[in-house]
Design a protein around this motif. Sequence first.
Motif, short mmCIF file in Angstrom:
data_model
loop_
_atom_site.label_atom_id
_atom_site.label_comp_id
_atom_site.label_asym_id
_atom_site.label_seq_id
_atom_site.Cartn_x
_atom_site.Cartn_y
_atom_site.Cartn_z
N ALA A 26 61.26 8.63 25.92
CA ALA A 26 62.17 9.54 26.53
C ALA A 26 62.87 10.30 25.49
O ALA A 26 63.07 11.48 25.91
CB ALA A 26 62.98 8.91 27.58
N SER A 29 60.74 12.83 23.86
CA SER A 29 60.62 14.04 24.88
C SER A 29 61.78 14.87 24.82
O SER A 29 61.75 15.98 24.94
CB SER A 29 60.35 13.42 26.12
OG SER A 29 60.38 14.46 27.27
N CYS A 30 63.10 14.19 24.80
CA CYS A 30 64.30 14.84 24.81
C CYS A 30 64.25 15.73 23.14
O CYS A 30 64.72 16.88 23.16
CB CYS A 30 65.56 13.87 24.91
SG CYS A 30 67.11 14.76 24.69
N GLU A 34 61.79 18.57 26.01
CA GLU A 34 61.01 18.51 27.33
C GLU A 34 61.93 17.83 28.32
O GLU A 34 61.93 17.83 29.67
CB GLU A 34 59.79 17.68 27.16
CG GLU A 34 58.88 18.42 26.14
CD GLU A 34 57.90 17.38 25.84
OE1 GLU A 34 56.72 17.82 25.07
OE2 GLU A 34 57.86 16.19 25.86
N SER A 35 62.95 17.20 27.78
CA SER A 35 63.76 16.25 28.73
C SER A 35 65.21 16.48 28.14
O SER A 35 65.54 16.90 27.06
CB SER A 35 63.47 14.84 28.64
OG SER A 35 62.31 14.54 28.92
N TYR A 57 63.84 13.86 33.06
CA TYR A 57 62.86 13.29 32.36
C TYR A 57 61.43 14.08 32.45
O TYR A 57 60.75 13.92 33.26
CB TYR A 57 62.56 11.86 32.57
CG TYR A 57 61.77 11.13 31.90
CD1 TYR A 57 61.15 11.64 30.64
CD2 TYR A 57 61.50 9.72 32.12
CE1 TYR A 57 60.22 10.87 29.79
CE2 TYR A 57 60.73 9.16 31.05
CZ TYR A 57 60.20 9.61 30.15
OH TYR A 57 59.41 8.80 29.20
N GLY A 58 61.36 15.13 31.75
CA GLY A 58 60.34 16.10 32.15
C GLY A 58 58.95 15.43 31.92
O GLY A 58 58.02 15.98 32.83
N LYS A 59 58.89 14.87 30.91
CA LYS A 59 57.49 14.14 30.59
C LYS A 59 56.88 13.24 32.06
O LYS A 59 55.89 13.40 32.24
CB LYS A 59 57.44 13.18 29.44
CG LYS A 59 56.28 12.46 29.22
CD LYS A 59 56.46 11.70 27.92
CE LYS A 59 55.13 10.66 27.96
NZ LYS A 59 55.16 9.75 26.79
N LEU A 280 69.35 9.52 30.94
CA LEU A 280 68.02 9.55 30.50
C LEU A 280 67.46 8.22 30.41
O LEU A 280 66.26 7.80 30.84
CB LEU A 280 67.70 10.54 29.34
CG LEU A 280 66.25 10.47 28.77
CD1 LEU A 280 65.40 11.26 29.77
CD2 LEU A 280 66.16 11.20 27.56
#
Length: 298
Positions: A26, A29-30, A34-35, A57-59, A280
């Motif tokens: 996560a 991803s941030c 993406e998040s 949390y886009g992923k 997140l």
Amino acid sequence: MITYLNDSDVKNNLSIRECATEIRDAFISCGKDESFSSPRDRIYGNDFVFSTMPALYGKRGIAGLKTYMAGKNGYRFFVLIFETEHPEKLFAIDANVLGQIRTGAIAAIVTSEIVKKRSINYTIIGSGFQAESQFEAISQFYNIDNAYVYSRNFDHARTFAGKFGNSITPVKNLECLSESDVISSATDAVKPIFNYSMLGSNYHINLIGSNVLGSREADMDVMENSDTVLEENSEQSGMESSEIAEIQNRHNVVKLSQFLMHPDKYPGHKTVFKCLGIGLEDLAAGYILLRNMNLLKF
């Protein structure tokens, strides 16, 4: 449709190791934008505080927040999660246990990226609810040669040790810090409990305690003399952490997302992770819970 999950569901379906791996993903991803996670927002009533910690949390295609009410009449923690493609679905998760697991998990995954040897000496400062998950999490990632627990009340330290079959030694002072590879501090201290002179030549510290300005667990000289200081969210650090907000020269302060993307880029002989908790992390933990219960299909 609302699906409610209680603390028993969390205990039975969320492991520290799975949670740790997902939290690492996560934050990466941030780091890739993406998040996203916003700082904690607090609303103060006469005798309570209402807090919210939103994140995307886009992923994993989920969004939501951790929210809680705390005051003289008690407290209640919840994580609310939406599927972004199906917002009619809402998951409401009791988050007392979830918060304990994810806080232990994030400290363990950060530590494992820094301290590469498998056997360590470990000290936990504090003997409460969060201290338990710190010890359990670190124990899952390392062989512990010597473990120590310190509390301002020695009887509390002895009780804590008893919960773990006396595999951890209660101590009356912090002389053990000089030989500790990893240190976790999970207290409500206002004044520093330890300073730089008490530490060894190599250390990693997880500061899990206070998230209000004016309180600190580590002296300023610990933060200033460490090679790398890790933070989850810079804006939140400035609002909630005296340890980080009062650093004059931020040359050694690194966002956790950037560190986890490039861990070999940063020096790791003397490191500190200040954990305040962001939404997140709760979404990542919630995702693992929902996946393990077959409530999410991705």
